[in-house]
Scaffold this active site. Sequence first.
Site, PDB file in Angstrom:
ATOM      1  N   ILE A 116       0.851  -1.180   0.000  1.00  0.00           N
ATOM      2  CA  ILE A 116       0.000   0.000   0.000  1.00  0.00           C
ATOM      3  C   ILE A 116       0.891   1.236   0.000  1.00  0.00           C
ATOM      4  O   ILE A 116       1.761   1.381   0.852  1.00  0.00           O
ATOM      5  CB  ILE A 116      -0.940   0.020   1.229  1.00  0.00           C
ATOM      6  N   GLU A 117       0.664   2.098  -0.969  1.00  0.00           N
ATOM      7  CA  GLU A 117       1.370   3.371  -1.087  1.00  0.00           C
ATOM      8  C   GLU A 117       0.349   4.466  -0.816  1.00  0.00           C
ATOM      9  O   GLU A 117      -0.689   4.513  -1.462  1.00  0.00           O
ATOM     10  CB  GLU A 117       1.940   3.506  -2.500  1.00  0.00           C
ATOM     11  N   VAL A 118       0.614   5.309   0.173  1.00  0.00           N
ATOM     12  CA  VAL A 118      -0.243   6.460   0.436  1.00  0.00           C
ATOM     13  C   VAL A 118       0.571   7.693   0.062  1.00  0.00           C
ATOM     14  O   VAL A 118       1.707   7.859   0.510  1.00  0.00           O
ATOM     15  CB  VAL A 118      -0.712   6.517   1.905  1.00  0.00           C
TER      16      VAL A 118
END
Length: 129
Positions: A116-118
Amino acid sequence: MISHIDHVVLTVADIERSVAFYQRVLRMTPVTFAGGRRALAFGRQKINLQTLGQEPRNRAAVGAGDLCLIAGRPLPEVMAHLAAEGVPLLEGPVAKSGAQGPIESVYFNDPDGHLIEVSVYPGASAAPA
């Protein structure tokens, strides 16, 4: 021809564990649809959840997803929230390239190992969360 992504599907080992994680860590809204299927809504999109073998038309694998999500808050707030929730960062903040230009990103894994890349677009005003 294509205007936007409506939803993506993640294959997970335990749907309710994933619902709890995304609701708690990323403040997504749990949704039940189509006779009991589960999803997580945010903005005008959603992430549908499935277990391995539930959808025979794809070659899904648990933990094989890689998502980039744009935050509606400054990245330091996101990082502080992740730390408070006990979510270790794998990388970041780092400069990356988003669909609309340069972004700053942090990376972590969900309970199944999906990456997951925020991210935030520098200089963009944060959307209400």
